[in-house]
Design a protein around this motif. Structure first.
Motif, PDB file in Angstrom:
ATOM      1  N   VAL A   1       0.856  -1.183   0.000  1.00 12.81           N
ATOM      2  CA  VAL A   1       0.000   0.000   0.000  1.00 12.81           C
ATOM      3  C   VAL A   1       0.889   1.229   0.000  1.00 12.81           C
ATOM      4  O   VAL A   1       1.881   1.284   0.744  1.00 12.81           O
ATOM      5  CB  VAL A   1      -0.929   0.023   1.228  1.00 12.81           C
ATOM      6  CG1 VAL A   1      -1.741   1.314   1.272  1.00 12.81           C
ATOM      7  CG2 VAL A   1      -1.855  -1.190   1.222  1.00 12.81           C
ATOM      8  N   GLY A   2       0.548   2.213  -0.831  1.00 14.04           N
ATOM      9  CA  GLY A   2       1.359   3.421  -0.920  1.00 14.04           C
ATOM     10  C   GLY A   2       0.503   4.644  -1.165  1.00 14.04           C
ATOM     11  O   GLY A   2      -0.720   4.615  -1.039  1.00 14.04           O
TER      12      GLY A   2
ATOM     13  N   SER B   1      -2.693  17.055  -4.847  1.00 15.81           N
ATOM     14  CA  SER B   1      -2.779  15.739  -5.479  1.00 15.81           C
ATOM     15  C   SER B   1      -2.631  14.568  -4.507  1.00 15.81           C
ATOM     16  O   SER B   1      -1.846  13.644  -4.742  1.00 15.81           O
ATOM     17  CB  SER B   1      -1.715  15.638  -6.586  1.00 15.81           C
ATOM     18  OG  SER B   1      -1.942  14.536  -7.417  1.00 15.81           O
ATOM     19  N   PRO B   2      -3.392  14.531  -3.389  1.00 13.19           N
ATOM     20  CA  PRO B   2      -3.293  13.403  -2.464  1.00 13.19           C
ATOM     21  C   PRO B   2      -3.851  12.128  -3.083  1.00 13.19           C
ATOM     22  O   PRO B   2      -4.771  12.170  -3.884  1.00 13.19           O
ATOM     23  CB  PRO B   2      -4.151  13.857  -1.273  1.00 13.19           C
ATOM     24  CG  PRO B   2      -5.139  14.790  -1.883  1.00 13.19           C
ATOM     25  CD  PRO B   2      -4.407  15.507  -2.980  1.00 13.19           C
ATOM     26  N   ARG B   3      -3.265  10.990  -2.686  1.00 13.54           N
ATOM     27  CA  ARG B   3      -3.665   9.725  -3.304  1.00 13.54           C
ATOM     28  C   ARG B   3      -3.325   8.549  -2.402  1.00 13.54           C
ATOM     29  O   ARG B   3      -2.463   8.647  -1.520  1.00 13.54           O
ATOM     30  CB  ARG B   3      -2.942   9.539  -4.630  1.00 13.54           C
ATOM     31  CG  ARG B   3      -1.439   9.334  -4.470  1.00 13.54           C
ATOM     32  CD  ARG B   3      -0.671   9.571  -5.732  1.00 13.54           C
ATOM     33  NE  ARG B   3      -0.739  10.951  -6.157  1.00 13.54           N
ATOM     34  CZ  ARG B   3      -0.010  11.453  -7.179  1.00 13.54           C
ATOM     35  NH1 ARG B   3       0.800  10.665  -7.857  1.00 13.54           N
ATOM     36  NH2 ARG B   3      -0.094  12.729  -7.506  1.00 13.54           N
TER      37      ARG B   3
ATOM     38  N   TRP C   1      -6.317   5.906  -6.116  1.00 13.24           N
ATOM     39  CA  TRP C   1      -7.458   6.802  -6.008  1.00 13.24           C
ATOM     40  C   TRP C   1      -7.027   8.132  -5.413  1.00 13.24           C
ATOM     41  O   TRP C   1      -6.247   8.185  -4.454  1.00 13.24           O
ATOM     42  CB  TRP C   1      -8.524   6.169  -5.111  1.00 13.24           C
ATOM     43  CG  TRP C   1      -9.040   4.885  -5.664  1.00 13.24           C
ATOM     44  CD1 TRP C   1     -10.096   4.706  -6.504  1.00 13.24           C
ATOM     45  CD2 TRP C   1      -8.492   3.578  -5.450  1.00 13.24           C
ATOM     46  NE1 TRP C   1     -10.255   3.388  -6.826  1.00 13.24           N
ATOM     47  CE2 TRP C   1      -9.282   2.668  -6.191  1.00 13.24           C
ATOM     48  CE3 TRP C   1      -7.408   3.097  -4.698  1.00 13.24           C
ATOM     49  CZ2 TRP C   1      -9.021   1.299  -6.202  1.00 13.24           C
ATOM     50  CZ3 TRP C   1      -7.139   1.738  -4.713  1.00 13.24           C
ATOM     51  CH2 TRP C   1      -7.952   0.853  -5.451  1.00 13.24           C
ATOM     52  N   ALA C   2      -7.533   9.217  -6.014  1.00 14.76           N
ATOM     53  CA  ALA C   2      -7.351  10.541  -5.440  1.00 14.76           C
ATOM     54  C   ALA C   2      -8.207  10.663  -4.193  1.00 14.76           C
ATOM     55  O   ALA C   2      -9.332  10.164  -4.147  1.00 14.76           O
ATOM     56  CB  ALA C   2      -7.746  11.611  -6.464  1.00 14.76           C
TER      57      ALA C   2
ATOM     58  N   SER D   1     -15.344  10.878  -1.700  1.00 14.14           N
ATOM     59  CA  SER D   1     -14.058  10.895  -1.019  1.00 14.14           C
ATOM     60  C   SER D   1     -12.937  10.319  -1.878  1.00 14.14           C
ATOM     61  O   SER D   1     -11.765  10.626  -1.659  1.00 14.14           O
ATOM     62  CB  SER D   1     -14.151  10.101   0.294  1.00 14.14           C
ATOM     63  OG  SER D   1     -15.069  10.705   1.171  1.00 14.14           O
ATOM     64  N   PHE D   2     -13.274   9.476  -2.864  1.00 10.90           N
ATOM     65  CA  PHE D   2     -12.279   8.835  -3.696  1.00 10.90           C
ATOM     66  C   PHE D   2     -12.623   9.040  -5.172  1.00 10.90           C
ATOM     67  O   PHE D   2     -13.788   9.033  -5.560  1.00 10.90           O
ATOM     68  CB  PHE D   2     -12.197   7.328  -3.410  1.00 10.90           C
ATOM     69  CG  PHE D   2     -11.737   7.000  -2.027  1.00 10.90           C
ATOM     70  CD1 PHE D   2     -10.395   6.848  -1.758  1.00 10.90           C
ATOM     71  CD2 PHE D   2     -12.647   6.831  -1.000  1.00 10.90           C
ATOM     72  CE1 PHE D   2      -9.960   6.536  -0.477  1.00 10.90           C
ATOM     73  CE2 PHE D   2     -12.233   6.520   0.275  1.00 10.90           C
ATOM     74  CZ  PHE D   2     -10.883   6.377   0.536  1.00 10.90           C
TER      75      PHE D   2
END
Length: 329
Positions: free
Chosen positions: A34-35, A57-59, A80-81, A91-92
């Motif tokens: 997971v990243g 740009s959170p993901r 997913w953003a 949210s995604f």
């Protein structure tokens, strides 16, 4: 250079930006990790110039690989953003979703929403956290110039000794929201610290009977975040992009960056970008940014940037600034 296609692929799956993803499983030829990253800072709104809290740009992503025998390795990625600033149902939002198969000899095939072979060549200057390459994302999913939607791609690296690699990339998109068949072909050379690339894209575009074509050249020296790094991208579009709300137009786009990272990881960069609507003699983008980034740890990075609007014909010509931190999962 002593690298293989498979090694590059596994590195791309295992890494999330600048830091390792969290590996949750690794057994009998299968891995799962997971990243992603989350940024939080302050900056001014490009519309009304008010100071605001920003997240760049959170993901979050999940990555899996499996040895399927015969020298082949399969991998899958979903990304997913994140909506980190506001609650609610949305949210995604999907950024990436693909399945790939890789062989050291035969190359790599990927199907789904993915970073395209076009971006492999044209995205080499898209490096800083705060302000980077904007024109690649104008219809980037449909045209396949950034995160290409509904694409099948093939990549293969040919190694000639220790310091010369030839990289081949090709991609195809079928019907995609009004866009018909599209194809792209890229070639690039790695000569030690020097990289030179060319990519061509063509095919139908929504709202016009003309083919949308582009030719892009790029070159770089060094690695971003490791001493001196210099890169330039030059794109010539033929009815390729539409950044102003009208029909697609002939365009010329340039992105250039020079960066230098000190031994303590303090990284200074200066980048310039322009995007011209040549049909109507309109400057759509003209800007320059001075930025600095610092790795407090490999997973926790601070950033600050100031982008100068050099004058265009479509915006209010406001300068932008940003200050914050990014945490890599």
């Amino acid at each position: 250079m002593k690298k293989t296609v498979l090694a590059s692929v596994i590195a791309g799956i295992a890494f999330s930006g600048q830091a390792f993803a969290v590996e949750l499983y690794n057994s009998e030829g299968s891995t799962f990790s997971v990243g992603g990253h989350i940024s939080m800072g302050i900056g001014n709104d490009p519309v009304d110039d008010d100071l605001e809290v920003q997240s760049i740009s959170p993901r979050v992503n999940i990555n899996a690989t499996q040895d399927i025998g015969g020298g082949f390795t399969a991998d899958a990625k979903g990304e997913w953003a994140l909506n980190t600033l506001n609650g609610g149902e949305e949210s995604f939002k999907t950024r990436l979703g693909y399945v790939g198969v890789t062989h050291d000899t035969w190359g790599r095939v990927v199907g789904g929403t993915q970073w395209s072979p076009y971006y492999d060549v044209a995205g080499i200057a898209d490096m800083p956290i705060a302000f980077a390459n904007d024109f690649l994302y104008v219809q980037g999913g449909e045209l396949g110039t950034a995160r290409a939607e509904s694409m099948v791609s093939y990549r293969k690296t040919f190694m000639f000794g220790d310091n010369l690699d030839l990289n081949l990339g090709a991609g195809w998109q079928g019907d995609n929201g009004g866009y018909g068949d599209r194809g792209q072909l890229g070639l690039s050379f790695d000569l030690g610290e020097i990289y030179v690339g060319y990519v061509f894209s063509t095919g139908s575009q929504a709202g016009t009977s003309d083919d949308a074509m582009a030719n892009t050249l790029s070159a770089k020296y060094g690695s971003y975040g490791d001493g001196l790094f210099v890169a330039v991208v030059y794109e010539i579009g033929d009815k390729f992009r539409n950044a102003t709300g009208g029909p697609a137009y002939d365009s010329t786009s340039v992105e250039a960056i020079a960066a230098f990272a000190l031994a303590n990881s303090l990284n200074f960069s200066l980048n310039y970008e322009s995007h011209e609507d040549d049909d109507n003699s309109v400057t759509v983008i003209s800007q320059m940014a001075l930025q600095v980034e610092y790795n407090f740890t490999p997973a926790f990075v601070g950033y600050a940037g100031y982008q100068l609007d050099l004058g265009d014909d479509v915006s209010s010509d406001d300068d932008l600034y940003a200050l914050g931190v990014r945490y890599y999962l």
